[in-house]
Design an enzyme around this catalytic site. Structure first.
Site, PDB file in Angstrom:
ATOM      1  N   ASP A  11      -0.161  -3.789  -1.954  1.00  0.00           N
ATOM      2  CA  ASP A  11      -0.913  -4.243  -3.128  1.00  0.00           C
ATOM      3  C   ASP A  11      -2.173  -3.384  -3.147  1.00  0.00           C
ATOM      4  OD1 ASP A  11      -2.709  -5.473  -4.841  1.00  0.00           O
ATOM      5  OD2 ASP A  11      -2.392  -7.498  -4.066  1.00  0.00           O
ATOM      6  N   GLN A  94      -6.556  -3.163  -1.773  1.00  0.00           N
ATOM      7  CA  GLN A  94      -6.507  -4.383  -0.946  1.00  0.00           C
ATOM      8  C   GLN A  94      -5.745  -4.234   0.378  1.00  0.00           C
ATOM      9  OE1 GLN A  94      -5.854  -8.436  -2.750  1.00  0.00           O
ATOM     10  NE2 GLN A  94      -3.797  -8.212  -1.941  1.00  0.00           N
ATOM     11  N   TYR A 228      -8.866 -13.046   5.818  1.00  0.00           N
ATOM     12  CA  TYR A 228      -8.017 -13.044   4.642  1.00  0.00           C
ATOM     13  C   TYR A 228      -8.121 -11.742   3.858  1.00  0.00           C
ATOM     14  CZ  TYR A 228      -5.857 -14.162   0.253  1.00  0.00           C
ATOM     15  OH  TYR A 228      -5.052 -14.136  -0.850  1.00  0.00           O
ATOM     16  N   LYS A 231      -1.972 -12.252   0.860  1.00  0.00           N
ATOM     17  CA  LYS A 231      -0.703 -12.587   1.525  1.00  0.00           C
ATOM     18  C   LYS A 231       0.128 -11.335   1.719  1.00  0.00           C
ATOM     19  CE  LYS A 231       0.358 -16.699   2.889  1.00  0.00           C
ATOM     20  NZ  LYS A 231       0.740 -16.918   4.267  1.00  0.00           N
ATOM     21  N   TYR A 347      -7.480 -18.689   3.649  1.00  0.00           N
ATOM     22  CA  TYR A 347      -8.917 -18.822   3.837  1.00  0.00           C
ATOM     23  C   TYR A 347      -9.314 -20.246   3.491  1.00  0.00           C
ATOM     24  CZ  TYR A 347      -9.309 -17.746  -1.230  1.00  0.00           C
ATOM     25  OH  TYR A 347      -9.179 -17.704  -2.574  1.00  0.00           O
TER      26      TYR A 347
HETATM   27  P1  13P Z   1      -1.588 -11.488  -3.602  1.00  0.00           P
HETATM   28  O1  13P Z   1      -1.312 -11.711  -2.130  1.00  0.00           O
HETATM   29  O2  13P Z   1      -0.318 -11.256  -4.351  1.00  0.00           O
HETATM   30  O3  13P Z   1      -2.604 -10.395  -3.780  1.00  0.00           O
HETATM   31  O4  13P Z   1      -2.172 -12.833  -4.175  1.00  0.00           O
HETATM   32  C1  13P Z   1      -3.337 -13.344  -3.611  1.00  0.00           C
HETATM   33  C2  13P Z   1      -3.855 -14.577  -4.267  1.00  0.00           C
HETATM   34  O5  13P Z   1      -4.876 -15.070  -3.862  1.00  0.00           O
HETATM   35  C3  13P Z   1      -3.133 -15.185  -5.398  1.00  0.00           C
HETATM   36  O6  13P Z   1      -3.732 -16.373  -5.814  1.00  0.00           O
HETATM   37 MG    MG Z   2       0.965  -9.672  -4.149  1.00  0.00          MG
HETATM   38 MG    MG Z   3      -3.295  -9.091  -4.997  1.00  0.00          MG
END
Ligand code: 13P
Ligand code: MG
Ligand code: MG
Ligand code: 13P
Length: 381
Positions: A11, A94, A228, A231, A347
């Site tokens: 990402d 990210q 954090y 994900k 988090y």
């Molecule tokens: P991603 O892991 O897809 O970047 O999403 C993070 C998030 O906080 C979605 O609410």
């Molecule tokens: Mg994602």
């Molecule tokens: Mg994201």
């Protein structure tokens, strides 16, 4: 011919928020990788997107963990990140946790799934790619594909599958792995992989001859970075047909959505919804979690495809059921089991809240006592 299929994903910026990718970023990544194909460093490449994640699919002859191939993916994501930063996309860069590439993208943020095999006379593979979830989302479908004869008739019917499959299971906290052979150790396997916060299936091998059948990305960003950073939205490669599950057996688990972790702020449970490529743009409460299936026939290392496997009305019912599960879970709001338990949340403000209230917690038993009894108790203590 021995070829390697590598899928490396990251990402590098969301458009808008965490919902999707921006075409300029995707094109930048794509063009960089295609140049490497022209140079002869790769046989072929393709780009997939799911939500705010980009996956680079590559075929080559350099084997798994090749520095050359990992560097191509890293450089492509860096180029894409420059564009994402210019557009001020959300969380630009990210998943690139460092400024310097050091031989292998593992541990640096991107997710990696790769396998090397002798290309069969016909080599169908499916690359699954999910957003708003974690690698343990594959635990249940991999069990069904490779160990549940009620899902996969081939386990009973196909002589090459009849001896079962061996699952390599990783403990994401210790980094240690264990191999469990099914059907004989099926219950041991399930005892582990039902604990989705701790154990993830990394590889699956065919018992008949040890051939690799499936491999998943198992990086856990939260643990890599110690904080954090989003994900770890996962990819999974599965080989199909003649000695492996049929394409339909591989897709079948997704016809019955189950609940995975990773929705909203990486801190909620939600149904995994199988969607077409164009519907892989989660927006409701940043979700619900999505999965796409990209089918390829590999021909002399060339990627013939992708075929958009969930673009089939036969999966409409699954999408409907996922919506219903989503409604049921959303009703819980901030309450568990929609919200993950505190230790699983990506988090949380809980430690801060507890710290603030530290001196305001009192012993309810002591509070009931009279002043005299309190003094007596204090003396006794
Ligand atoms: P991603 O892991 O897809 O970047 O999403 C993070 C998030 O906080 C979605 O609410
Ligand atoms: Mg994602
Ligand atoms: Mg994201
Ligand atoms: P065909 O008869 O079309 O080759 O299909 C065989 C099969 O295994 C389908 O699952």
């Amino acid at each position: 011919m021995k070829i390697t299929l590598s899928v490396i994903k990251a990402d590098i910026g969301g458009y808008v928020g965490h919902s999707s990718t921006h075409p300029e970023v995707v094109n930048t990544v794509k063009e960089y990788v295609e140049k490497e194909v022209e140079k002869g460093n790769l046989i072929d490449s393709d780009i997939l997107t799911c939500g705010d994640d980009i996956a680079i699919v590559m075929t080559h002859t350099h084997g798994v963990d090749s520095e050359l191939v990992h560097k191509i993916a890293w450089e492509a994501f860096e180029r894409g990140t420059e564009v994402a930063k210019k557009l001020k996309l959300y969380g630009a860069g990210q998943d690139l946790l460092t400024d310097t590439f050091s031989g292998n993208v593992k541990g640096l943020g991107p997710g990696v799934a790769e396998m090397e095999f002798e290309e069969r006379p016909s080599e169908p593979v499916i690359v699954f790619f999910a957003d708003k979830t974690s690698p343990s989302a594959w635990n249940l479908p991999l069990y069904e594909m490779f160990a549940d004869p009620m899902n996969t008739a081939g386990l009973v019917i196909d002589p090459k599958m009849h001896e079962g499959f061996t699952f390599e299971v990783l403990d994401v906290y210790t980094g240690k792995a264990v191999k469990l052979s099914t059907p004989s150790e099926l219950y041991d396997l399930l005892a582990l992989i039902g604990s989705v916060g701790k154990y993830v299936v990394k590889n699956v091998y065919r018992n008949y001859d040890g051939e690799i059948a499936a491999t998943a990305s198992t990086q856990r960003l939260s643990l890599i970075a110690g904080q954090y950073v989003g994900k770890d939205d996962p990819v999974l490669i599965v080989r199909s047909q003649s000695g492996f599950p049929a394409v339909g057996e591989i897709l079948e688990p997704f016809a019955r959505p189950w609940i995975v972790e990773g929705w909203m702020r990486g801190s909620h449970n939600g149904p995994l919804m199988p969607v077409s490529f164009e519907d892989a743009r989660p927006s409701r409460f940043d979700g619900p979690p999505r999965v796409i299936g990209a089918g390829y026939q590999i021909a002399e290392g060339k990627l013939i495809g992708p075929n958009d496997m969930f673009k089939d009305p036969a999966f409409d019912k699954a999408r409907q059921v996922a919506q219903e599960i989503a409604d049921t879970l959303r009703r819980q709001g901030i309450f568990e089991p929609h919200r993950l338990p505190a230790e699983e949340m990506e988090y949380t403000t809980l430690p801060k809240v507890l710290k603030k209230l530290e001196n305001r917690f009192y012993d309810t038993e002591v509070e009931r006592l009279s002043d005299e009894q309190k003094i007596e108790k204090e003396d006794m203590d």
